[in-house]
Design a protein around this motif. Sequence first.
Motif, PDB file in Angstrom:
ATOM      1  N   PRO A  91      64.389 113.058 -27.854  1.00 29.64           N
ATOM      2  CA  PRO A  91      62.984 112.939 -27.481  1.00 29.64           C
ATOM      3  C   PRO A  91      62.711 111.534 -26.932  1.00 29.64           C
ATOM      4  CG  PRO A  91      63.250 113.449 -29.838  1.00 29.64           C
ATOM      5  CD  PRO A  91      64.602 113.163 -29.298  1.00 29.64           C
ATOM      6  N   ALA A  92      61.981 111.483 -25.829  1.00 25.58           N
ATOM      7  CA  ALA A  92      61.623 110.180 -25.281  1.00 25.58           C
ATOM      8  C   ALA A  92      60.688 109.494 -26.270  1.00 25.58           C
ATOM      9  CB  ALA A  92      60.933 110.364 -23.946  1.00 25.58           C
ATOM     10  N   ARG A  93      60.721 108.188 -26.299  1.00 25.26           N
ATOM     11  CA  ARG A  93      59.811 107.463 -27.172  1.00 25.26           C
ATOM     12  C   ARG A  93      58.426 107.548 -26.559  1.00 25.26           C
ATOM     13  NH1 ARG A  93      61.830 101.768 -29.342  1.00 25.26           N
ATOM     14  NH2 ARG A  93      63.596 103.106 -29.832  1.00 25.26           N
ATOM     15  N   ASP A  94      57.573 108.311 -27.203  1.00 25.70           N
ATOM     16  CA  ASP A  94      56.290 108.609 -26.606  1.00 25.70           C
ATOM     17  C   ASP A  94      55.179 107.876 -27.366  1.00 25.70           C
ATOM     18  OD1 ASP A  94      54.392 110.313 -25.005  1.00 25.70           O
ATOM     19  OD2 ASP A  94      53.873 110.926 -27.041  1.00 25.70           O
ATOM     20  N   GLU A  95      54.394 107.111 -26.639  1.00 20.43           N
ATOM     21  CA  GLU A  95      53.392 106.268 -27.290  1.00 20.43           C
ATOM     22  C   GLU A  95      52.398 107.093 -28.101  1.00 20.43           C
ATOM     23  OE1 GLU A  95      51.238 103.612 -24.728  1.00 20.43           O
ATOM     24  OE2 GLU A  95      49.795 103.129 -26.311  1.00 20.43           O
ATOM     25  N   LEU A  96      51.992 108.235 -27.544  1.00 21.05           N
ATOM     26  CA  LEU A  96      50.970 109.023 -28.233  1.00 21.05           C
ATOM     27  C   LEU A  96      51.473 109.584 -29.554  1.00 21.05           C
ATOM     28  CD1 LEU A  96      48.168 110.235 -28.305  1.00 21.05           C
ATOM     29  CD2 LEU A  96      49.034 112.155 -26.959  1.00 21.05           C
ATOM     30  N   SER A  97      52.706 110.121 -29.548  1.00 20.97           N
ATOM     31  CA  SER A  97      53.175 110.684 -30.814  1.00 20.97           C
ATOM     32  C   SER A  97      53.423 109.583 -31.840  1.00 20.97           C
ATOM     33  CB  SER A  97      54.406 111.574 -30.618  1.00 20.97           C
ATOM     34  OG  SER A  97      55.410 110.905 -29.939  1.00 20.97           O
ATOM     35  N   ILE A  98      53.863 108.418 -31.381  1.00 15.93           N
ATOM     36  CA  ILE A  98      54.050 107.291 -32.310  1.00 15.93           C
ATOM     37  C   ILE A  98      52.684 106.858 -32.875  1.00 15.93           C
ATOM     38  CG2 ILE A  98      54.686 104.850 -32.452  1.00 15.93           C
ATOM     39  CD1 ILE A  98      56.889 105.471 -30.355  1.00 15.93           C
ATOM     40  N   LYS A  99      51.697 106.787 -31.965  1.00 17.29           N
ATOM     41  CA  LYS A  99      50.362 106.361 -32.373  1.00 17.29           C
ATOM     42  C   LYS A  99      49.789 107.286 -33.448  1.00 17.29           C
ATOM     43  CE  LYS A  99      46.062 105.146 -29.925  1.00 17.29           C
ATOM     44  NZ  LYS A  99      45.465 105.187 -28.572  1.00 17.29           N
ATOM     45  N   LEU A 100      49.915 108.604 -33.220  1.00 22.35           N
ATOM     46  CA  LEU A 100      49.333 109.549 -34.177  1.00 22.35           C
ATOM     47  C   LEU A 100      50.139 109.610 -35.470  1.00 22.35           C
ATOM     48  CD1 LEU A 100      47.960 112.166 -31.724  1.00 22.35           C
ATOM     49  CD2 LEU A 100      46.682 111.026 -33.536  1.00 22.35           C
ATOM     50  N   ALA A 101      51.459 109.474 -35.339  1.00 25.34           N
ATOM     51  CA  ALA A 101      52.287 109.468 -36.545  1.00 25.34           C
ATOM     52  C   ALA A 101      51.886 108.293 -37.439  1.00 25.34           C
ATOM     53  CB  ALA A 101      53.761 109.382 -36.169  1.00 25.34           C
ATOM     54  N   LEU A 102      51.637 107.152 -36.824  1.00 24.97           N
ATOM     55  CA  LEU A 102      51.221 105.984 -37.604  1.00 24.97           C
ATOM     56  C   LEU A 102      49.791 106.151 -38.114  1.00 24.97           C
ATOM     57  CD1 LEU A 102      52.765 103.124 -35.428  1.00 24.97           C
ATOM     58  CD2 LEU A 102      53.556 103.951 -37.655  1.00 24.97           C
ATOM     59  N   VAL A 104      48.112 108.797 -39.065  1.00 27.74           N
ATOM     60  CA  VAL A 104      47.861 109.673 -40.214  1.00 27.74           C
ATOM     61  C   VAL A 104      48.082 108.946 -41.532  1.00 27.74           C
ATOM     62  CG1 VAL A 104      48.241 111.901 -39.106  1.00 27.74           C
ATOM     63  CG2 VAL A 104      50.185 110.694 -40.095  1.00 27.74           C
ATOM     64  N   SER A 105      48.893 107.894 -41.523  1.00 27.98           N
ATOM     65  CA  SER A 105      49.122 107.199 -42.794  1.00 27.98           C
ATOM     66  C   SER A 105      48.467 105.815 -42.825  1.00 27.98           C
ATOM     67  CB  SER A 105      50.631 107.089 -43.058  1.00 27.98           C
ATOM     68  OG  SER A 105      51.278 106.570 -41.917  1.00 27.98           O
ATOM     69  N   VAL A 111      41.760 109.738 -37.621  1.00 32.08           N
ATOM     70  CA  VAL A 111      42.646 110.475 -36.720  1.00 32.08           C
ATOM     71  C   VAL A 111      41.841 111.362 -35.771  1.00 32.08           C
ATOM     72  CG1 VAL A 111      44.514 112.163 -36.596  1.00 32.08           C
ATOM     73  CG2 VAL A 111      44.518 110.450 -38.390  1.00 32.08           C
ATOM     74  N   ARG A 112      40.760 111.953 -36.301  1.00 32.92           N
ATOM     75  CA  ARG A 112      39.952 112.861 -35.492  1.00 32.92           C
ATOM     76  C   ARG A 112      39.374 112.151 -34.264  1.00 32.92           C
ATOM     77  NH1 ARG A 112      36.102 117.534 -37.946  1.00 32.92           N
ATOM     78  NH2 ARG A 112      34.443 116.010 -37.843  1.00 32.92           N
ATOM     79  N   THR A 113      38.967 110.908 -34.448  1.00 36.25           N
ATOM     80  CA  THR A 113      38.405 110.136 -33.334  1.00 36.25           C
ATOM     81  C   THR A 113      39.481 109.851 -32.287  1.00 36.25           C
ATOM     82  OG1 THR A 113      36.905 109.111 -34.895  1.00 36.25           O
ATOM     83  CG2 THR A 113      37.104 108.058 -32.745  1.00 36.25           C
ATOM     84  N   ILE A 114      40.670 109.487 -32.767  1.00 31.62           N
ATOM     85  CA  ILE A 114      41.777 109.221 -31.847  1.00 31.62           C
ATOM     86  C   ILE A 114      42.119 110.492 -31.069  1.00 31.62           C
ATOM     87  CG2 ILE A 114      44.236 108.648 -31.681  1.00 31.62           C
ATOM     88  CD1 ILE A 114      43.898 106.872 -34.111  1.00 31.62           C
ATOM     89  N   VAL A 115      42.190 111.606 -31.795  1.00 30.14           N
ATOM     90  CA  VAL A 115      42.536 112.878 -31.160  1.00 30.14           C
ATOM     91  C   VAL A 115      41.509 113.232 -30.093  1.00 30.14           C
ATOM     92  CG1 VAL A 115      42.630 115.383 -31.548  1.00 30.14           C
ATOM     93  CG2 VAL A 115      43.893 113.845 -33.050  1.00 30.14           C
TER      94      VAL A 115
END
Lengths: 210, 246
Positions: A91-102, A104-105, A111-115
């Motif tokens: 998987p390419a290092r994707d900023e969005l998935s990294i951002k959301l993964a971080l 949630v914790s 998270v809802r606002t970011i989404v």
Amino acid sequence: MSVRQGLLALLAETPMHAYQMRQQFEHRTGGTWPLNMGQVSTTLDRLVRDGLVEPADTADADAEVQRYHLTAAGRDELATWWATPVVRSTPARDELSIKLALAVSAPGVDVRTIVQAQRTETMRAMTDLTRLKADLPASGWSSEDLAWSLVLDHLVFAAEAEVRWLDHVESRVARAAAEGGTSDETAVSRRAAATARATAATAAASGGAR
Amino acid sequence: MSRRPLGPVLLSVRGVTRVHGTGTTAVRALDGVDLDVRLGELVAVMGASGSGKSTLLNIAGGLDTPTSGTVVLAGDELSGLDVKARARLRRRSVGYVFQDFNLIPALTAAENVSLPRELDGVRVRAARREALAALDEVGVADLADRFPDELSGGQQQRVAIARALVGPRRLVLADEPTGALDSATGEDVMRVLRARIDAGAAGLLVTHEPRFAAWADRTVFVRDGVVVDGTGYAAGPESLLASGVR
């Protein structure tokens, strides 16, 4: 790398010089991936070095620029490219998935606002892409129109996948919040191992085809 | 779709709240929604199921009545009209497009489209003439005398779009119009809807497919009966040019 195979595909049609290849590559992919001449000549040098492309005999002595054509090995390489699926292993290092993964914790991050902010932004980009598509005639497309619309479709479908994923994230996070989420170190290391295994398996499976 | 300046506001929803039930079991399907749709504009509404997007569509078309707030359609405030006047305004100003096309199976394509005009009081021959023109605008003039079951899904939906905007109708309310179509056909239908709106109509589109919502001028997002965000009017393709896409 797709520039390499892209040039092979173009040269399979007719001998060309470097500038023509650059022009054709951009034209045929709708200008979505502009190339600079440096990229073209570097790639061309490597193709010649690898014996896939060679300078064409110039019958016309006045021709100022060197044309190139495919060798038999070049045709084989191209045939293999058409016949082989593009590998989707690491998987390419994707900023969005990294951002959301971080997110949630992370404490104090909604998270809802970011989404929602991302969904709006992605939808806006999709609207712009669709407008470019809408500018194409309703019918009677040239093969260039078709190529261009397919490239746009690719971007649209990728954006749509992102929006769907965001919907999924939203409902998952809402459900986790309702259940009372936990943070679990062993779960984290278990997942890292699972991801590594899946990646290795995909790479191994595709390795044979390469 | 060349971006002409938008026309006047055709549909104006202001502070609309819709509560189903009373007391402790009351559910707020919509809660203080504001939304304008201008002539020449297609607005997409997205949201999870139960978010209130269908209620919004029904209220916009006068099929449902808000608990509070106002809906102004073509200059008339719906709540200020009696039942009969509201029904007349709805019939003459609004057309609907549904997921399942909803054409009358016993009528030909042309008859399906001319029926609303005959109900408007237009003579049969004139109504047919208008219907044929409307079918021509959506590219199915040659199918005028076919019955719905002799048409593909995409063709039926084109007929439904022609019916929705026949005569004086300027507002089309589309509820998942591509839901029963494959991807390429769905896109053809969106292209037709877009062209009809560009030619002088307005539309409100409810869909759960982002790819089709992207045909709208802008998308608003509804959650728990509230408009939480919207894309606004796009900067246009120039912004893409700047970022490297043709």
